[in-house]
Design a protein around this motif. Structure first.
Motif, PDB file in Angstrom:
ATOM      1  N   GLU A 138       0.908  -1.287   0.016  1.00  0.00           N
ATOM      2  CA  GLU A 138       0.160   0.101  -0.104  1.00  0.00           C
ATOM      3  C   GLU A 138       0.883   1.442  -0.145  1.00  0.00           C
ATOM      4  OE1 GLU A 138      -3.165   0.366   2.930  1.00  0.00           O
ATOM      5  OE2 GLU A 138      -2.663  -1.686   3.348  1.00  0.00           O
ATOM      6  N   ILE A 139       1.727   1.242   1.030  1.00  0.00           N
ATOM      7  CA  ILE A 139       2.801   2.167   1.120  1.00  0.00           C
ATOM      8  C   ILE A 139       3.322   2.609  -0.480  1.00  0.00           C
ATOM      9  CG2 ILE A 139       4.768   3.298   2.018  1.00  0.00           C
ATOM     10  CD1 ILE A 139       4.182   1.750   4.441  1.00  0.00           C
ATOM     11  N   GLY A 140       3.888   1.471  -1.153  1.00  0.00           N
ATOM     12  CA  GLY A 140       4.505   1.563  -2.448  1.00  0.00           C
ATOM     13  C   GLY A 140       3.583   2.061  -3.332  1.00  0.00           C
ATOM     14  N   ALA A 141       2.349   1.682  -3.402  1.00  0.00           N
ATOM     15  CA  ALA A 141       1.317   2.249  -4.243  1.00  0.00           C
ATOM     16  C   ALA A 141       1.173   3.635  -4.200  1.00  0.00           C
ATOM     17  CB  ALA A 141      -0.162   1.442  -4.076  1.00  0.00           C
ATOM     18  N   LEU A 142       1.106   4.237  -2.894  1.00  0.00           N
ATOM     19  CA  LEU A 142       0.941   5.392  -2.885  1.00  0.00           C
ATOM     20  C   LEU A 142       2.170   6.160  -3.393  1.00  0.00           C
ATOM     21  CD1 LEU A 142      -0.402   7.792  -0.994  1.00  0.00           C
ATOM     22  CD2 LEU A 142       1.143   7.235   0.909  1.00  0.00           C
ATOM     23  N   CYS A 143       3.243   5.880  -2.969  1.00  0.00           N
ATOM     24  CA  CYS A 143       4.539   6.352  -3.439  1.00  0.00           C
ATOM     25  C   CYS A 143       4.521   6.650  -5.018  1.00  0.00           C
ATOM     26  CB  CYS A 143       5.776   5.858  -2.876  1.00  0.00           C
ATOM     27  SG  CYS A 143       5.853   6.124  -1.281  1.00  0.00           S
ATOM     28  N   ARG A 144       4.204   5.278  -5.501  1.00  0.00           N
ATOM     29  CA  ARG A 144       4.278   5.358  -7.203  1.00  0.00           C
ATOM     30  C   ARG A 144       3.336   6.524  -7.698  1.00  0.00           C
ATOM     31  NH1 ARG A 144       5.998   0.884  -9.716  1.00  0.00           N
ATOM     32  NH2 ARG A 144       7.738   0.728  -7.881  1.00  0.00           N
ATOM     33  N   GLU A 145       2.068   6.616  -7.059  1.00  0.00           N
ATOM     34  CA  GLU A 145       1.155   7.207  -7.488  1.00  0.00           C
ATOM     35  C   GLU A 145       1.679   9.012  -7.349  1.00  0.00           C
ATOM     36  OE1 GLU A 145      -2.580   7.173  -5.258  1.00  0.00           O
ATOM     37  OE2 GLU A 145      -2.791   9.455  -5.502  1.00  0.00           O
ATOM     38  N   LYS A 146       2.471   9.232  -6.255  1.00  0.00           N
ATOM     39  CA  LYS A 146       2.975  10.504  -5.925  1.00  0.00           C
ATOM     40  C   LYS A 146       4.329  10.805  -6.633  1.00  0.00           C
ATOM     41  CE  LYS A 146      -0.536  11.756  -3.052  1.00  0.00           C
ATOM     42  NZ  LYS A 146      -1.559  12.861  -3.176  1.00  0.00           N
ATOM     43  N   HIS A 188      11.921   3.267  -0.810  1.00  0.00           N
ATOM     44  CA  HIS A 188      12.714   2.142  -0.455  1.00  0.00           C
ATOM     45  C   HIS A 188      12.531   1.568   0.643  1.00  0.00           C
ATOM     46  CE1 HIS A 188      16.427   1.278   2.252  1.00  0.00           C
ATOM     47  NE2 HIS A 188      16.553   0.536   1.254  1.00  0.00           N
ATOM     48  N   THR A 189      12.729   0.255   0.878  1.00  0.00           N
ATOM     49  CA  THR A 189      12.306  -0.512   2.018  1.00  0.00           C
ATOM     50  C   THR A 189      13.556  -1.491   2.404  1.00  0.00           C
ATOM     51  OG1 THR A 189      10.828  -2.032   3.069  1.00  0.00           O
ATOM     52  CG2 THR A 189      11.433  -2.726   0.712  1.00  0.00           C
ATOM     53  N   ASP A 190      13.910  -1.187   3.541  1.00  0.00           N
ATOM     54  CA  ASP A 190      14.816  -2.116   4.432  1.00  0.00           C
ATOM     55  C   ASP A 190      14.277  -3.428   4.494  1.00  0.00           C
ATOM     56  OD1 ASP A 190      16.255  -3.891   6.216  1.00  0.00           O
ATOM     57  OD2 ASP A 190      17.320  -2.112   7.264  1.00  0.00           O
ATOM     58  N   ALA A 191      14.565  -4.546   3.660  1.00  0.00           N
ATOM     59  CA  ALA A 191      13.787  -5.837   3.841  1.00  0.00           C
ATOM     60  C   ALA A 191      14.629  -7.132   4.522  1.00  0.00           C
ATOM     61  CB  ALA A 191      13.056  -6.406   2.354  1.00  0.00           C
ATOM     62  N   VAL A 192      15.745  -6.651   5.078  1.00  0.00           N
ATOM     63  CA  VAL A 192      16.562  -7.581   5.785  1.00  0.00           C
ATOM     64  C   VAL A 192      16.033  -8.615   6.329  1.00  0.00           C
ATOM     65  CG1 VAL A 192      18.623  -7.450   7.208  1.00  0.00           C
ATOM     66  CG2 VAL A 192      18.433  -5.747   5.686  1.00  0.00           C
ATOM     67  N   GLN A 193      15.045  -8.242   7.297  1.00  0.00           N
ATOM     68  CA  GLN A 193      14.519  -9.264   7.993  1.00  0.00           C
ATOM     69  C   GLN A 193      13.266 -10.292   7.340  1.00  0.00           C
ATOM     70  OE1 GLN A 193      15.287 -10.435  11.019  1.00  0.00           O
ATOM     71  NE2 GLN A 193      16.766  -8.962  11.243  1.00  0.00           N
ATOM     72  N   ASN A 244       5.305  -2.495  -5.381  1.00  0.00           N
ATOM     73  CA  ASN A 244       5.528  -1.274  -5.735  1.00  0.00           C
ATOM     74  C   ASN A 244       7.037  -0.516  -4.968  1.00  0.00           C
ATOM     75  OD1 ASN A 244       2.791  -1.226  -7.020  1.00  0.00           O
ATOM     76  ND2 ASN A 244       2.126  -1.294  -4.945  1.00  0.00           N
ATOM     77  N   ILE A 245       7.912  -1.328  -5.134  1.00  0.00           N
ATOM     78  CA  ILE A 245       9.177  -1.140  -4.319  1.00  0.00           C
ATOM     79  C   ILE A 245      10.277  -0.560  -5.415  1.00  0.00           C
ATOM     80  CG2 ILE A 245      10.975  -1.982  -3.214  1.00  0.00           C
ATOM     81  CD1 ILE A 245       8.964  -3.853  -1.826  1.00  0.00           C
ATOM     82  N   ASP A 246      10.801   0.590  -5.220  1.00  0.00           N
ATOM     83  CA  ASP A 246      11.675   1.261  -5.968  1.00  0.00           C
ATOM     84  C   ASP A 246      12.961   0.673  -5.777  1.00  0.00           C
ATOM     85  OD1 ASP A 246       9.899   2.815  -7.602  1.00  0.00           O
ATOM     86  OD2 ASP A 246       9.818   4.120  -5.968  1.00  0.00           O
ATOM     87  N   MET A 247      13.299   0.634  -4.374  1.00  0.00           N
ATOM     88  CA  MET A 247      14.526   0.165  -3.879  1.00  0.00           C
ATOM     89  C   MET A 247      14.466  -0.888  -2.733  1.00  0.00           C
ATOM     90  SD  MET A 247      17.330   3.051  -4.375  1.00  0.00           S
ATOM     91  CE  MET A 247      16.509   4.563  -3.510  1.00  0.00           C
ATOM     92  N   LEU A 248      15.326  -1.815  -2.551  1.00  0.00           N
ATOM     93  CA  LEU A 248      15.019  -2.756  -1.438  1.00  0.00           C
ATOM     94  C   LEU A 248      16.588  -3.226  -1.138  1.00  0.00           C
ATOM     95  CD1 LEU A 248      12.682  -5.705  -1.161  1.00  0.00           C
ATOM     96  CD2 LEU A 248      15.191  -6.401  -1.427  1.00  0.00           C
ATOM     97  N   SER A 249      16.610  -3.404   0.305  1.00  0.00           N
ATOM     98  CA  SER A 249      17.875  -3.882   0.815  1.00  0.00           C
ATOM     99  C   SER A 249      17.709  -5.297   1.315  1.00  0.00           C
ATOM    100  CB  SER A 249      18.438  -3.048   1.858  1.00  0.00           C
ATOM    101  OG  SER A 249      18.535  -1.636   1.414  1.00  0.00           O
ATOM    102  N   LEU A 250      18.948  -6.292   1.115  1.00  0.00           N
ATOM    103  CA  LEU A 250      18.710  -7.606   2.043  1.00  0.00           C
ATOM    104  C   LEU A 250      20.068  -7.904   2.243  1.00  0.00           C
ATOM    105  CD1 LEU A 250      19.644 -10.181  -0.056  1.00  0.00           C
ATOM    106  CD2 LEU A 250      17.667  -9.486  -1.500  1.00  0.00           C
TER     107      LEU A 250
END
Lengths: 396, 140
Positions: A161-169, A174-179, A192-198
């Motif tokens: 949802e947050i990604g969709a909102l950011c895409r729209e705007k 970016h999301t830290d998806a390490v866990q 809807n992620i532009d950047m992701l860390s793992l």
């Protein structure tokens, strides 16, 4: 009995990850930039590893950048978005109060460089909402960075949802998806992620290997200047054995994700139920929107470091958000962010499970933790005051 | 290892844990917000500490420091107990990590606080300079 229950800190490497690394230390040890055969074999291997990560995340190979770990990936993602933002005179960033320090400290640094950072408050259940993000967006917002799942309390954020909102705007997200990676389903396109860390060592891969996913068309700059590795965006000879181990680990984790999480959920629920039988204890973070292996509980009247040392003496490896384990005077910023008072946050215990944990181990934890908690409460002046009615319990 | 063998011994097998119902002096320093509270109970007879107990909410080194400090003053004249320093407690524990030294400070202050409480509650005159406020018992 020995029970390792700190898999959010790091995991034991899987046999297949170790086996995937060895040939690239002993036989195919060439530099992927070299033209001769063992160099080119190494280059091909790295390409295949990149394909495995692309498949796992749902992106293309050119959107994968290998790094030294999750922290480097976080730094590079945030720095890059800030750099492009500054060029467009957009110097506002949205994040949350309970990010990992790799994110928080990078943002602190940017703040000293003139960026304005909005830290969203985290609800008591350990979640932020897309509505909060929407309210915080300004015309000069250049980046939203919100973790996929929290490292201490395991709460899984509404990333899609947050990604969709950011895409729209049209704001970089970016999301830290390490866990999260390797533990819950993540697809960068659908989410809807532009950047992701793992980071590979969180899913039975080696330490020192991470990935930054960057959607095609999103700008990134270098943290490390050097050769043409990673399409010129990250100098330095590739950590070939590490990358091979990481790729084997992600492949295995994604393949077994459904089966593993089903098993973990059962263990987690039993562990939570068992530990909450201790009076004046409370679960930190939402019980449902939560990583399948994460348990985090506060026990009133005791301090976390002594709890960990006594559990270690019983063979149980765990973690705590107490100040004494963080090396600072303040307890976990995550527990404070969800509204736990200092004295309660000091008494937290995090148990993070992997699919290698057994029902027998969970029963052992459930039988040993209460003994240690009661032992420490018996020598605690705080507990005495609570028992004698001189103070009110915070946790009912 | 983070801690010395002596620290671990005093943490795992703390000496003098508990309370004294008929304590002559009770001292308390630290606060729960910072993650450590030490409470010391003293039985005093003829200016000598005949018994001592402690209760501590805190980390391994806080519990070990309490245990060691109470051992060091047990059976000693009050005058000796008043000269106990945090340095002596830390040394007796074979050292504490730098960021844990404040635990030994708490032990010293808790003992002084208990002796002061004994003087105050028994109307014994003393030199207040002996009990200089170090500020540690307040918030960091």
């Amino acid at each position: 009995m020995k029970v390792y229950a700190d898999n959010a800190a790091t995991t034991k490497m899987s046999r297949s990850a170790i086996d995937a690394m060895l040939p690239y230390m002993e036989e195919v040890f060439g530099n992927p930039s070299s033209l001769y055969t063992i160099g080119q074999e190494a280059a091909e291997a790295v390409y295949k590893a990149r394909e495995k990560f692309a498949k796992a995340l749902g992106c293309t190979v050119n959107e994968i950048y290998f790094t030294s770990g999750g922290s480097e990936a976080d730094n590079q993602a945030i720095r890059s978005a800030a750099e492009i933002g500054a060029k467009r005179n957009k110097k506002h960033i949205i994040s949350t109060t309970f990010e990992h320090h790799a994110v928080l400290h990078t943002l602190d640094k940017l703040q000293t460089e003139g960026f304005d950072i909005t830290y969203l408050d985290v609800h008591e259940n350990g979640l932020v909402t897309a509505e909060q993000v929407a309210e915080a967006i300004r015309p000069d917002t250049c980046l939203v960075t919100i973790m996929y799942a929290n490292n201490e309390i395991g709460t899984v954020q509404p990333i899609r949802e947050i990604g969709a909102l950011c895409r729209e705007k049209k704001i970089t997200f970016h999301t830290d998806a390490v866990q999260a990676i390797g533990h819950i389903p993540v697809n960068v396109k659908e989410d809807n992620i532009d950047m992701l860390s793992l980071s590979a060592h969180k899913f039975h891969g080696p330490k020192g290997v991470g990935v930054l996913y960057v959607r095609k068309g999103v700008y990134i700059s270098n943290l490390i200047q050097g050769g043409a590795q990673e399409r010129g965006k990250r100098g330095g000879t590739e950590n070939v054995p590490g990358i091979m181990g990481a790729a084997a680990a992600i492949e295995e984790a994604v393949k077994n994700l459904g089966e593993n999480s089903e098993k973990l959920l059962k263990l987690r629920e039993r562990l939570i139920d068992g530990l909450l039988e201790i009076p004046h204890s409370v679960l930190n973070g939402d019980r449902n929107s939560r990583l399948p292996g994460n348990v985090n509980i506060c026990f009133e009247g005791i301090e976390g470091e002594s709890l960990l040392l006594l559990l270690d003496a019983k063979g149980i490896s765990a973690s705590s958000g107490s100040a004494c384990t963080s090396g600072s005077l303040d307890p976990s910023h995550v527990l404070l962010a969800i509204g736990r008072p200092h004295e309660i946050a000091h008494g937290s215990l995090r148990l993070s499970l992997s699919e290698e944990n057994t029902e027998e181990e969970i029963e052992y934890i459930v039988s040993e933790v209460p003994k240690v908690v009661y032992y420490l409460r018996n020598m605690s002046p705080v507990w005495r005051d609570l028992q004698e009615g001189k103070k009110d319990y915070v946790i009912q | 290892m983070l801690y010395s063998e002596i620290v671990m011994d005093h943490f795992m097998n703390p000496r003098n844990v508990g309370t004294l119902d008929d304590a002559d002096g009770i001292g308390e320093v630290g606060n729960a917000k910072c993650g450590d509270i030490m409470r010391i109970y003293l039985k005093i007879d003829n200016d000598t500490i005949t018994d001592v107990k402690f209760e501590t909410f805190g980390c391994g080194s806080a519990i070990a420091s309490s245990s060691m400090a109470t051992e060091m003053i047990k059976g000693k004249p009050l005058a000796d107990a008043l000269t106990l320093t945090n340095k002596a407690v830390a040394e007796a524990l074979d050292g504490l990590p730098a960021h844990k030294l404040h635990c030994s400070v708490l032990a010293e202050e808790a003992i002084k606080d208990a002796i002061k409480n004994y003087y105050d509650t028994h109307n014994i005159e003393y030199d207040p300079a002996q009990f200089k406020e170090s500020g540690h018992s307040h918030e960091h």
